[in-house]
Design a protein around this motif. Sequence first.
Motif, PDB file in Angstrom:
ATOM      1  N   TRP A 297     -27.427 -39.448  36.469  1.00 19.97           N
ATOM      2  CA  TRP A 297     -27.831 -39.934  38.074  1.00 19.97           C
ATOM      3  C   TRP A 297     -27.027 -39.334  39.254  1.00 19.97           C
ATOM      4  O   TRP A 297     -25.454 -39.257  39.388  1.00 19.97           O
ATOM      5  CB  TRP A 297     -27.588 -41.075  38.355  1.00 19.97           C
ATOM      6  N   ASP A 298     -27.810 -38.219  39.911  1.00 18.42           N
ATOM      7  CA  ASP A 298     -26.658 -37.374  40.954  1.00 18.42           C
ATOM      8  C   ASP A 298     -27.220 -37.041  42.234  1.00 18.42           C
ATOM      9  O   ASP A 298     -28.187 -36.428  42.336  1.00 18.42           O
ATOM     10  CB  ASP A 298     -26.344 -35.866  40.132  1.00 18.42           C
ATOM     11  N   PRO A 299     -27.061 -38.170  43.439  1.00 19.16           N
ATOM     12  CA  PRO A 299     -27.729 -38.257  44.095  1.00 19.16           C
ATOM     13  C   PRO A 299     -27.528 -36.719  44.940  1.00 19.16           C
ATOM     14  O   PRO A 299     -28.311 -36.376  45.973  1.00 19.16           O
ATOM     15  CB  PRO A 299     -27.229 -39.247  45.694  1.00 19.16           C
ATOM     16  N   ASP A 300     -25.984 -35.878  44.708  1.00 22.26           N
ATOM     17  CA  ASP A 300     -26.410 -35.009  45.985  1.00 22.26           C
ATOM     18  C   ASP A 300     -27.172 -33.531  45.257  1.00 22.26           C
ATOM     19  O   ASP A 300     -27.128 -32.747  45.952  1.00 22.26           O
ATOM     20  CB  ASP A 300     -24.794 -34.366  45.659  1.00 22.26           C
ATOM     21  N   LEU A 301     -27.541 -34.256  43.772  1.00 24.56           N
ATOM     22  CA  LEU A 301     -28.637 -32.912  43.416  1.00 24.56           C
ATOM     23  C   LEU A 301     -29.950 -32.811  44.115  1.00 24.56           C
ATOM     24  O   LEU A 301     -30.308 -31.590  44.104  1.00 24.56           O
ATOM     25  CB  LEU A 301     -28.488 -33.391  41.887  1.00 24.56           C
ATOM     26  N   GLY A 302     -30.455 -33.793  44.680  1.00 23.28           N
ATOM     27  CA  GLY A 302     -31.640 -33.360  44.807  1.00 23.28           C
ATOM     28  C   GLY A 302     -31.849 -33.499  46.181  1.00 23.28           C
ATOM     29  O   GLY A 302     -30.955 -33.649  46.762  1.00 23.28           O
ATOM     30  N   PRO A 303     -32.789 -33.219  47.217  1.00 20.39           N
ATOM     31  CA  PRO A 303     -33.954 -33.262  46.169  1.00 20.39           C
ATOM     32  C   PRO A 303     -34.888 -31.808  45.862  1.00 20.39           C
ATOM     33  O   PRO A 303     -34.043 -30.830  46.461  1.00 20.39           O
ATOM     34  CB  PRO A 303     -35.366 -33.598  47.393  1.00 20.39           C
ATOM     35  N   ASN A 304     -35.532 -31.452  45.302  1.00 18.17           N
ATOM     36  CA  ASN A 304     -35.787 -30.045  44.540  1.00 18.17           C
ATOM     37  C   ASN A 304     -36.705 -29.775  45.847  1.00 18.17           C
ATOM     38  O   ASN A 304     -38.187 -30.459  46.314  1.00 18.17           O
ATOM     39  CB  ASN A 304     -37.396 -30.656  43.361  1.00 18.17           C
ATOM     40  N   PRO A 305     -36.793 -28.533  46.278  1.00 18.44           N
ATOM     41  CA  PRO A 305     -37.034 -27.726  47.224  1.00 18.44           C
ATOM     42  C   PRO A 305     -38.611 -27.698  47.065  1.00 18.44           C
ATOM     43  O   PRO A 305     -39.101 -27.750  45.924  1.00 18.44           O
ATOM     44  CB  PRO A 305     -36.431 -26.748  47.551  1.00 18.44           C
ATOM     45  N   ALA A 306     -39.269 -27.242  48.381  1.00 22.81           N
ATOM     46  CA  ALA A 306     -40.926 -26.793  47.560  1.00 22.81           C
ATOM     47  C   ALA A 306     -40.741 -25.016  47.929  1.00 22.81           C
ATOM     48  O   ALA A 306     -40.463 -24.277  48.560  1.00 22.81           O
ATOM     49  CB  ALA A 306     -41.594 -27.499  48.986  1.00 22.81           C
ATOM     50  N   ASN A 307     -41.156 -24.863  46.541  1.00 21.70           N
ATOM     51  CA  ASN A 307     -40.854 -23.511  45.914  1.00 21.70           C
ATOM     52  C   ASN A 307     -42.069 -23.296  45.438  1.00 21.70           C
ATOM     53  O   ASN A 307     -42.444 -22.929  43.864  1.00 21.70           O
ATOM     54  CB  ASN A 307     -39.716 -23.611  44.483  1.00 21.70           C
ATOM     55  N   TRP A 308     -42.854 -23.125  46.023  1.00 19.68           N
ATOM     56  CA  TRP A 308     -44.248 -23.063  45.111  1.00 19.68           C
ATOM     57  C   TRP A 308     -44.276 -21.065  44.335  1.00 19.68           C
ATOM     58  O   TRP A 308     -44.207 -20.322  45.294  1.00 19.68           O
ATOM     59  CB  TRP A 308     -45.321 -22.564  46.715  1.00 19.68           C
ATOM     60  N   THR A 309     -44.800 -21.655  43.370  1.00 24.81           N
ATOM     61  CA  THR A 309     -44.554 -20.544  42.736  1.00 24.81           C
ATOM     62  C   THR A 309     -46.902 -19.845  42.028  1.00 24.81           C
ATOM     63  O   THR A 309     -46.344 -18.420  42.060  1.00 24.81           O
ATOM     64  CB  THR A 309     -44.298 -20.937  41.010  1.00 24.81           C
ATOM     65  N   ILE A 310     -47.040 -20.509  41.938  1.00 25.44           N
ATOM     66  CA  ILE A 310     -47.995 -20.252  41.746  1.00 25.44           C
ATOM     67  C   ILE A 310     -49.384 -18.698  42.482  1.00 25.44           C
ATOM     68  O   ILE A 310     -49.467 -18.058  42.252  1.00 25.44           O
ATOM     69  CB  ILE A 310     -49.078 -21.916  41.693  1.00 25.44           C
ATOM     70  N   PRO A 311     -49.038 -18.891  44.033  1.00 27.04           N
ATOM     71  CA  PRO A 311     -49.470 -17.741  44.691  1.00 27.04           C
ATOM     72  C   PRO A 311     -48.763 -16.169  43.794  1.00 27.04           C
ATOM     73  O   PRO A 311     -49.204 -14.959  44.829  1.00 27.04           O
ATOM     74  CB  PRO A 311     -48.862 -17.549  46.102  1.00 27.04           C
ATOM     75  N   PHE A 312     -47.685 -16.126  43.060  1.00 34.13           N
ATOM     76  CA  PHE A 312     -46.719 -15.114  43.161  1.00 34.13           C
ATOM     77  C   PHE A 312     -46.470 -15.170  41.376  1.00 34.13           C
ATOM     78  O   PHE A 312     -46.794 -15.979  40.496  1.00 34.13           O
ATOM     79  CB  PHE A 312     -45.420 -14.825  43.480  1.00 34.13           C
ATOM     80  N   ASP A 313     -45.787 -13.864  40.872  1.00 32.03           N
ATOM     81  CA  ASP A 313     -45.479 -13.691  39.683  1.00 32.03           C
ATOM     82  C   ASP A 313     -44.293 -13.631  39.287  1.00 32.03           C
ATOM     83  O   ASP A 313     -43.866 -14.748  40.456  1.00 32.03           O
ATOM     84  CB  ASP A 313     -46.191 -12.197  39.180  1.00 32.03           C
ATOM     85  N   LEU A 314     -43.409 -14.012  37.777  1.00 31.97           N
ATOM     86  CA  LEU A 314     -42.415 -14.495  37.558  1.00 31.97           C
ATOM     87  C   LEU A 314     -41.112 -14.065  38.470  1.00 31.97           C
ATOM     88  O   LEU A 314     -39.897 -13.715  38.541  1.00 31.97           O
ATOM     89  CB  LEU A 314     -42.498 -14.053  35.947  1.00 31.97           C
ATOM     90  N   ASP A 315     -41.134 -12.532  38.675  1.00 34.56           N
ATOM     91  CA  ASP A 315     -40.314 -12.317  40.116  1.00 34.56           C
ATOM     92  C   ASP A 315     -40.988 -12.075  41.507  1.00 34.56           C
ATOM     93  O   ASP A 315     -39.627 -11.425  41.525  1.00 34.56           O
ATOM     94  CB  ASP A 315     -40.405 -10.660  39.512  1.00 34.56           C
ATOM     95  N   GLY A 316     -41.607 -12.901  41.714  1.00 30.66           N
ATOM     96  CA  GLY A 316     -41.582 -13.507  42.839  1.00 30.66           C
ATOM     97  C   GLY A 316     -42.617 -12.359  44.025  1.00 30.66           C
ATOM     98  O   GLY A 316     -42.798 -12.709  45.420  1.00 30.66           O
ATOM     99  N   ALA A 317     -43.467 -11.800  43.895  1.00 32.03           N
ATOM    100  CA  ALA A 317     -44.175 -11.174  44.153  1.00 32.03           C
ATOM    101  C   ALA A 317     -45.536 -11.391  44.219  1.00 32.03           C
ATOM    102  O   ALA A 317     -46.511 -11.901  42.750  1.00 32.03           O
ATOM    103  CB  ALA A 317     -44.186  -9.487  42.825  1.00 32.03           C
ATOM    104  N   PRO A 318     -45.973 -10.977  45.409  1.00 32.35           N
ATOM    105  CA  PRO A 318     -47.294 -11.985  45.268  1.00 32.35           C
ATOM    106  C   PRO A 318     -48.864 -11.172  44.702  1.00 32.35           C
ATOM    107  O   PRO A 318     -48.728  -9.389  43.849  1.00 32.35           O
ATOM    108  CB  PRO A 318     -47.485 -11.541  47.193  1.00 32.35           C
TER     109      PRO A 318
END
Length: 287
Positions: free
Chosen positions: A153-174
């Motif tokens: 357990w590492d309390p300094d690791l989180g929280p996981n940021p909201a990085n919405w992926t579904i509207p974009f491809d693997l390279d981050g392009a829309p």
Amino acid sequence: MAARPRAAPATCSTWPFDPMRHSLILLPLVLAACSTAPMTSPSLAERLQQHGFDTTSLVVQIEDPTGDVFRLDVAAGDAIATWMRLRPLTDELGHYPVVCSDESGTLLELPELNEDSPAQIKASAESIDAADWLAAREADDPEYYGEVESGEWDPDLGPNPANWTIPFDLDGAPLDEVWIALVPTTSPWEALAHLRYGHWNECPPSAAHVAVHRSWHERFGAEVVAVSGDTVEMRVTRPPSGEEACGALAREQFLYSGGDLVFQGAETLGTLASLLNGSGYWFFWWD
């Protein structure tokens, strides 16, 4: 002197017709009839237009006798913001929004592949206890799930940021093709039932998705925001915090994801638990 004969009483047929008098008699009856006539409720398109949405692209995506799923095309870069505008209108619209993309074509095939209707899926989910289903999944393959590492357990690791992926491809392009599915329910945990999502490889059956999402919504305010053919992303309004609560949730998510969330992602349960600490964003995928 002979008595004068009495005049016969007047009858309706002998009354002279007075247009003004009769119109005054009939007017209240007409108004009463109009006041009780059923009003036609505005269409989904009209209700969306009232809130400033462009409905030019609005079409029926999935037909169902108990309620159609509508599709509203959006620009990839605006998809999450549009979802945020639509979500507070769920009760008014009678439809829950889900951002969708489908590069593989899997998502649009699911209604044809899964024979159960949304009503049947939701009925099946009523008899599923989420904790029991997750425990049964682990019991079905104890060797596979037993290989997971506990980690630290590492309390300094989180929280996981909201990085919405579904509207974009693997390279981050829309992506060129992104839409919002408007599903005919006001309960977020029922969204995947109307998309008939799941039931391939390690992805849970549709009814299991509904049962697990219902449990998470009740406990953490979790709700589906976006889906693709192999990915589900959720917003969480009451995320857990602390090692014990996040550790228990990490175990649930590990099982729900068929192991992929840890074996191909966080690597240990401790790391996943740390990322869940206070995080308002959850991410799942299945091979």
